[in-house]
Structure formats: structure tokens, C-alpha cells
Design a protein around this motif. Structure first.
Motif, PDB file in Angstrom:
ATOM      1  N   TYR A   1      44.838  51.308  28.303  1.00 38.20           N
ATOM      2  CA  TYR A   1      45.343  50.026  28.813  1.00 38.20           C
ATOM      3  C   TYR A   1      44.277  49.328  29.646  1.00 38.20           C
ATOM      4  O   TYR A   1      44.166  48.109  29.657  1.00 38.20           O
ATOM      5  N   TRP A   2      43.456  50.129  30.337  1.00 34.84           N
ATOM      6  CA  TRP A   2      42.479  49.581  31.267  1.00 34.84           C
ATOM      7  C   TRP A   2      41.154  49.306  30.584  1.00 34.84           C
ATOM      8  O   TRP A   2      40.644  50.136  29.829  1.00 34.84           O
ATOM      9  N   ASP A   3      40.580  48.143  30.849  1.00 32.41           N
ATOM     10  CA  ASP A   3      39.221  47.813  30.447  1.00 32.41           C
ATOM     11  C   ASP A   3      38.313  47.943  31.666  1.00 32.41           C
ATOM     12  O   ASP A   3      38.738  47.670  32.797  1.00 32.41           O
ATOM     13  N   LEU A   4      37.081  48.331  31.428  1.00 28.98           N
ATOM     14  CA  LEU A   4      36.085  48.353  32.504  1.00 28.98           C
ATOM     15  C   LEU A   4      35.401  46.995  32.535  1.00 28.98           C
ATOM     16  O   LEU A   4      34.897  46.518  31.516  1.00 28.98           O
ATOM     17  N   VAL A   5      35.412  46.366  33.710  1.00 26.54           N
ATOM     18  CA  VAL A   5      34.908  45.000  33.851  1.00 26.54           C
ATOM     19  C   VAL A   5      33.857  44.939  34.962  1.00 26.54           C
ATOM     20  O   VAL A   5      33.613  45.925  35.661  1.00 26.54           O
ATOM     21  N   GLU A   6      33.255  43.770  35.106  1.00 31.80           N
ATOM     22  CA  GLU A   6      32.286  43.564  36.181  1.00 31.80           C
ATOM     23  C   GLU A   6      32.995  43.551  37.538  1.00 31.80           C
ATOM     24  O   GLU A   6      34.161  43.152  37.638  1.00 31.80           O
ATOM     25  N   ALA A   7      32.304  43.972  38.555  1.00 29.32           N
ATOM     26  CA  ALA A   7      32.878  43.963  39.907  1.00 29.32           C
ATOM     27  C   ALA A   7      33.241  42.533  40.302  1.00 29.32           C
ATOM     28  O   ALA A   7      32.472  41.601  40.039  1.00 29.32           O
ATOM     29  N   PRO A   8      34.421  42.337  40.903  1.00 35.23           N
ATOM     30  CA  PRO A   8      34.832  40.982  41.278  1.00 35.23           C
ATOM     31  C   PRO A   8      33.949  40.406  42.378  1.00 35.23           C
ATOM     32  O   PRO A   8      33.459  41.132  43.244  1.00 35.23           O
ATOM     33  N   THR A   9      33.746  39.100  42.302  1.00 32.50           N
ATOM     34  CA  THR A   9      32.939  38.412  43.311  1.00 32.50           C
ATOM     35  C   THR A   9      33.787  37.521  44.208  1.00 32.50           C
ATOM     36  O   THR A   9      33.309  36.998  45.208  1.00 32.50           O
ATOM     37  N   GLY A  10      35.050  37.332  43.813  1.00 34.10           N
ATOM     38  CA  GLY A  10      35.923  36.418  44.545  1.00 34.10           C
ATOM     39  C   GLY A  10      35.862  35.000  44.009  1.00 34.10           C
ATOM     40  O   GLY A  10      36.565  34.114  44.509  1.00 34.10           O
ATOM     41  N   ASP A  11      35.040  34.774  42.962  1.00 34.65           N
ATOM     42  CA  ASP A  11      34.870  33.430  42.416  1.00 34.65           C
ATOM     43  C   ASP A  11      35.708  33.174  41.166  1.00 34.65           C
ATOM     44  O   ASP A  11      35.686  32.071  40.619  1.00 34.65           O
ATOM     45  N   ASP A  12      36.399  34.183  40.673  1.00 38.28           N
ATOM     46  CA  ASP A  12      37.207  34.009  39.470  1.00 38.28           C
ATOM     47  C   ASP A  12      38.291  32.955  39.708  1.00 38.28           C
ATOM     48  O   ASP A  12      38.960  32.967  40.753  1.00 38.28           O
TER      49      ASP A  12
ATOM     50  N   VAL B   1      56.333  47.631  23.753  1.00 42.82           N
ATOM     51  CA  VAL B   1      56.320  46.293  24.343  1.00 42.82           C
ATOM     52  C   VAL B   1      54.931  45.688  24.206  1.00 42.82           C
ATOM     53  O   VAL B   1      53.928  46.400  24.059  1.00 42.82           O
ATOM     54  N   GLY B   2      54.879  44.355  24.287  1.00 43.11           N
ATOM     55  CA  GLY B   2      53.614  43.655  24.161  1.00 43.11           C
ATOM     56  C   GLY B   2      53.166  43.061  25.480  1.00 43.11           C
ATOM     57  O   GLY B   2      53.969  42.501  26.226  1.00 43.11           O
ATOM     58  N   THR B   3      51.887  43.200  25.767  1.00 40.89           N
ATOM     59  CA  THR B   3      51.294  42.595  26.955  1.00 40.89           C
ATOM     60  C   THR B   3      49.800  42.454  26.737  1.00 40.89           C
ATOM     61  O   THR B   3      49.171  43.330  26.125  1.00 40.89           O
ATOM     62  N   ARG B   4      49.222  41.352  27.163  1.00 39.73           N
ATOM     63  CA  ARG B   4      47.775  41.105  27.048  1.00 39.73           C
ATOM     64  C   ARG B   4      47.300  41.260  25.602  1.00 39.73           C
ATOM     65  O   ARG B   4      46.210  41.766  25.335  1.00 39.73           O
TER      66      ARG B   4
END
Length: 217
Positions: free
Chosen positions: A67-78, A121-124
Motif C-alpha cells: 500500500y505504501w510508496d517510498l517518496v521524497e522527504a517532504p519539504t512543506g511546499d507541497d 475496496v478501492g483507494t488511490r
């Protein structure tokens, strides 16, 4: 599913017990105050409700780990993160955030308790069984509980069984175990980049250090 309920109840109880002044303190999420995190929890609860009433017939494409994707560290700008901050500010008073979280959060908890874990169930744009979906959210609730109390002195910690289950999930995501010398809480904080390991912890982590942080999205 019982662990989903215990983790979610513990998190909502911790929010309900916060004095108003704590809502203006930093949380463990980059760029978010505690009030912003609580607003995010309201949105999460809405997502749980939506997902549990979105049954699908096709085969699962994800489970509690994938379920989980590995993403870039958040910067607070999203942009979505920024929207959460604006929504949180619109509440103006902490009691309104508490009320909305209790209202929607209680409904999400009841819906989870009534759900058939075998239903898909469906999500994302993905498909999971309800059981896997709710298991994935144990990790979500546990990490956000740690975020909630990151800079608070006396707030209650997540349930021990939730910490242990979440560590197990994170280890499966990482495809390796964290050192047994690390507590479940420290494994989660270090593993997801919420805390920098000490030199001794870095030595214990060894080659795993190169994989960190595991930023989940």
C-alpha cells in the motif's frame, strides 16, 4: 481490525486531552503545527469512510505492505500540505478541530468495526481487502501519534502493540529488520526520518543506514 480500533482510539483520545496552547506547538511533521496535523487526521478519517464504502470486484493490487510508496522527504511546499495548513487555520479555535475529529473520527472507527475484512475496496486507484487497508492504517495512526507528541511533554504514547505491529510493517517495507537494540518507537522514528540516529545507533544499523529514511506516501 481490533488493532486499528485501539490505535485510532488512542490517537483521538490524545488529541482530545490536549490543552489549547498545544495546538500552536510544532508537530513531528515538517512544516506542520499540531493543529495542522489534527486537520490532516480529519481528512484521513474522511478517506477511511470513503474507502470503506467503495467496494470493488477486481482482484487486490496492493496489501498492507505494498500500500505504501517510498517518496521524497517532504519539504512543506507541497500544495496539498499547504491546503491543510490553511484549512487548519480556518477552524480558528482548537475546540472546533477537536469536535470535528471526534465526530468524523468516531464514524470512521464505527465503520471499520462493522466492515468485513475480506471485502475488496478501492483507494488511490488501487484495490485492497478491508483487512489489509485497515492494517496499513495502523502504521499511519501510530506514526501520526508519534508526530502529535513529538514536542509535547506529557501526552500519552501510542499503544505498545501498535508500535510493534508498525515496526514489523516498516521492516517488511525495508525488506530487512532493524537492530533488536532499538525500541519499536526508536525504530519507527529513525526508520522514517523523524529522528537522526546517534553514532552508536548508526553503527548498529550498518548497511540499513543507506536505505534510510523510508518516507512513506
Amino acid at each position: 481490525m481490533d488493532l486499528f480500533s485501539r490505535s485510532w482510539t488512542a490517537l483521538r483520545t490524545a488529541v482530545a486531552a490536549l490543552p489549547d496552547e498545544d495546538f500552536a506547538r510544532p508537530s513531528g511533521c515538517t512544516g506542520w503545527l499540531v493543529r495542522d496535523l489534527v486537520c490532516h487526521l480529519i481528512i484521513d478519517a474522511q478517506d477511511v469512510l470513503i474507502t470503506l464504502v467503495t467496494p470493488v470486484e477486481t482482484e487486490p493490487t496492493r496489501d498492507a505492505v505494498t500500500y505504501w510508496d517510498l517518496v521524497e522527504a517532504p519539504t512543506g511546499d507541497d500544495p496539498l500540505d499547504a491546503l491543510t495548513v490553511r484549512l487548519a487555520a480556518a477552524y480558528e479555535e482548537p475546540r472546533l478541530l477537536k469536535f470535528h475529529l471526534d465526530d468524523v473520527g468516531s464514524a470512521a472507527g464505527r465503520a471499520a468495526g462493522l466492515a468485513d475484512p475480506t471485502v475488496r475496496v478501492g483507494t488511490r486507484d488501487e484495490v485492497l481487502t478491508v483487512g489489509d487497508y485497515l492494517s496499513a492504517y495502523v502504521l499511519e495512526w501510530t506514526l501520526h501519534h508519534l508526530d502529535l507528541i513529538a514536542h509535547l511533554q506529557d501526552a500519552a504514547e501510542p499503544p505498545a502493540e501498535g508500535l510493534a505491529r508498525s515496526r514489523g510493517l516498516l521492516e517488511r517495507i525495508a525488506s530487512t529488520a532493524f537492530p533488536s537494540s532499538l525500541s519499536d518507537k526508536d525504530a519507527l522514528l529513525i526508520g522514517t526520518g523523524r529522528r537522526t540516529p546517534t553514532d552508536a545507533e548508526r553503527a548498529e544499523l550498518g548497511e540499513l543506514t543507506a536505505k534510510l529514511p523510508l518516507v512513506l506516501g
